[in-house]
Design a protein around this motif. Sequence first.
Motif, PDB file in Angstrom:
ATOM      1  N   ASP A 122       8.504  11.570   7.174  1.00 14.19           N
ATOM      2  CA  ASP A 122       8.772  10.315   7.883  1.00 14.19           C
ATOM      3  C   ASP A 122       8.311   9.107   7.064  1.00 14.19           C
ATOM      4  OD1 ASP A 122       9.881  11.676   9.990  1.00 14.19           O
ATOM      5  OD2 ASP A 122       8.067  11.621  11.227  1.00 14.19           O
ATOM      6  N   ASP A 123       7.151   9.211   6.448  1.00 14.26           N
ATOM      7  CA  ASP A 123       6.625   8.117   5.619  1.00 14.26           C
ATOM      8  C   ASP A 123       7.521   7.891   4.412  1.00 14.26           C
ATOM      9  OD1 ASP A 123       4.509   6.178   4.966  1.00 14.26           O
ATOM     10  OD2 ASP A 123       4.057   7.529   3.307  1.00 14.26           O
TER      11      ASP A 123
ATOM     12  N   LEU B  59       4.162   5.549  -5.668  1.00 13.58           N
ATOM     13  CA  LEU B  59       4.184   5.523  -7.133  1.00 13.58           C
ATOM     14  C   LEU B  59       3.034   6.333  -7.730  1.00 13.58           C
ATOM     15  CD1 LEU B  59       5.294   1.860  -7.892  1.00 13.58           C
ATOM     16  CD2 LEU B  59       6.685   3.945  -7.729  1.00 13.58           C
ATOM     17  N   GLU B  60       1.899   6.350  -7.042  1.00 14.64           N
ATOM     18  CA  GLU B  60       0.804   7.212  -7.492  1.00 14.64           C
ATOM     19  C   GLU B  60       1.230   8.679  -7.442  1.00 14.64           C
ATOM     20  OE1 GLU B  60      -2.455   6.154  -5.012  1.00 14.64           O
ATOM     21  OE2 GLU B  60      -2.852   4.270  -6.080  1.00 14.64           O
TER      22      GLU B  60
ATOM     23  N   ARG C 225       0.838  -1.214   0.000  1.00 12.15           N
ATOM     24  CA  ARG C 225       0.000   0.000   0.000  1.00 12.15           C
ATOM     25  C   ARG C 225       0.864   1.252   0.000  1.00 12.15           C
ATOM     26  NH1 ARG C 225      -5.248  -1.091   3.976  1.00 12.15           N
ATOM     27  NH2 ARG C 225      -6.161  -2.778   2.724  1.00 12.15           N
ATOM     28  N   ARG C 226       1.927   1.244   0.773  1.00 15.27           N
ATOM     29  CA  ARG C 226       2.809   2.411   0.781  1.00 15.27           C
ATOM     30  C   ARG C 226       3.500   2.571  -0.558  1.00 15.27           C
ATOM     31  NH1 ARG C 226       6.998   2.264   5.395  1.00 15.27           N
ATOM     32  NH2 ARG C 226       7.958   0.716   4.019  1.00 15.27           N
TER      33      ARG C 226
ATOM     34  N   ALA D  13      10.689   6.208   5.488  1.00 15.50           N
ATOM     35  CA  ALA D  13      10.475   4.789   5.791  1.00 15.50           C
ATOM     36  C   ALA D  13      10.404   3.972   4.508  1.00 15.50           C
ATOM     37  CB  ALA D  13       9.193   4.622   6.603  1.00 15.50           C
ATOM     38  N   TRP D  14       9.771   4.533   3.494  1.00 18.13           N
ATOM     39  CA  TRP D  14       9.711   3.859   2.180  1.00 18.13           C
ATOM     40  C   TRP D  14      11.115   3.662   1.608  1.00 18.13           C
ATOM     41  CZ3 TRP D  14      11.041   6.249  -2.582  1.00 18.13           C
ATOM     42  CH2 TRP D  14      10.791   5.464  -3.711  1.00 18.13           C
ATOM     43  N   ALA D  15      11.919   4.723   1.638  1.00 16.47           N
ATOM     44  CA  ALA D  15      13.279   4.625   1.116  1.00 16.47           C
ATOM     45  C   ALA D  15      14.122   3.655   1.946  1.00 16.47           C
ATOM     46  CB  ALA D  15      13.923   6.007   1.085  1.00 16.47           C
ATOM     47  N   GLN D  16      13.950   3.690   3.265  1.00 13.67           N
ATOM     48  CA  GLN D  16      14.716   2.812   4.144  1.00 13.67           C
ATOM     49  C   GLN D  16      14.383   1.348   3.892  1.00 13.67           C
ATOM     50  OE1 GLN D  16      17.239   3.471   6.119  1.00 13.67           O
ATOM     51  NE2 GLN D  16      17.417   1.323   6.758  1.00 13.67           N
ATOM     52  N   GLU D  17      13.115   1.059   3.612  1.00 19.04           N
ATOM     53  CA  GLU D  17      12.741  -0.328   3.329  1.00 19.04           C
ATOM     54  C   GLU D  17      13.505  -0.865   2.117  1.00 19.04           C
ATOM     55  OE1 GLU D  17       9.048  -3.232   2.034  1.00 19.04           O
ATOM     56  OE2 GLU D  17       9.269  -1.204   1.247  1.00 19.04           O
TER      57      GLU D  17
END
Length: 258
Positions: A226-227, A160-161, A154-155, A230-234
């Motif tokens: 922060d979101d 990407l959206e 979902r993230r 977190a996406w980049a860190q994943e």
Amino acid sequence: MLQFDEETARVLEDAYQGADVSQRRRASFDALAPLPGDRILDLGCGNGLLTLELARAVGPAGHVTGLDASPDMLAAARNRLAGRANTTLAEGDAARLPFEPESFTKAVSLQVFEYLNDRRPALSALHNVLQPGGRLVAGDMHWGTLAWHSDNTRRMERMLEAWNRHMAVRDLPAKLPAELRSCGFEMQRMHPVAVCDTALRPDGLAAMMIQLIRAFAVDIGATDPDDAAAWAQEQQELAAEGRFFLSLTHFVCTARRQ
């Protein structure tokens, strides 16, 4: 407008000269087939990497003109092309080319048309400045081919959206052949150039996209810092675990001015 810090600027410069982006540039170079004496328009020349490669190929009897709408990109291109007497740089719009009719034997654009809502004015302008029989090479992504792994789907979809909002059209290669024909070009070839990464390489397309998407999504308010972090860190963590995957196809379209 995105503002890049020093670290992001370094990542972008590395990626522009890394294997993923270089193969896309080389595919356009090969499709254009520059010859000594050619007069070539590099539409959307950016920082001048392709312009320089073409200038070497056409030699002193030829000439390469780079046109871009960004003063910052043109400044970088001027530095790169310093001392090259067979090059000219100009600031301008793709739909209103400041050149005489039939000025060029060939023209190339690399990831330009996907940012235009209406490509026909630019294609008509290119038809006007190319000689009869002149070759046009256009390279653009088909963003519908993007496959990017994440455990948090979902993230990833949300990021990407947001990224989709930075372009005018996601499936430009599917639309371009018909648009070329409507503007007086004969379609000759559509050549796919696939990028498939299972490692997050510092000079790769994925590393560049992570920097750009993270900044863009925050900039347009699609997510918070922060979101996005977190996406980049994943993606870094997936790479460390050997589970990174990204695939995307770039298409090089070759056409002839009738």
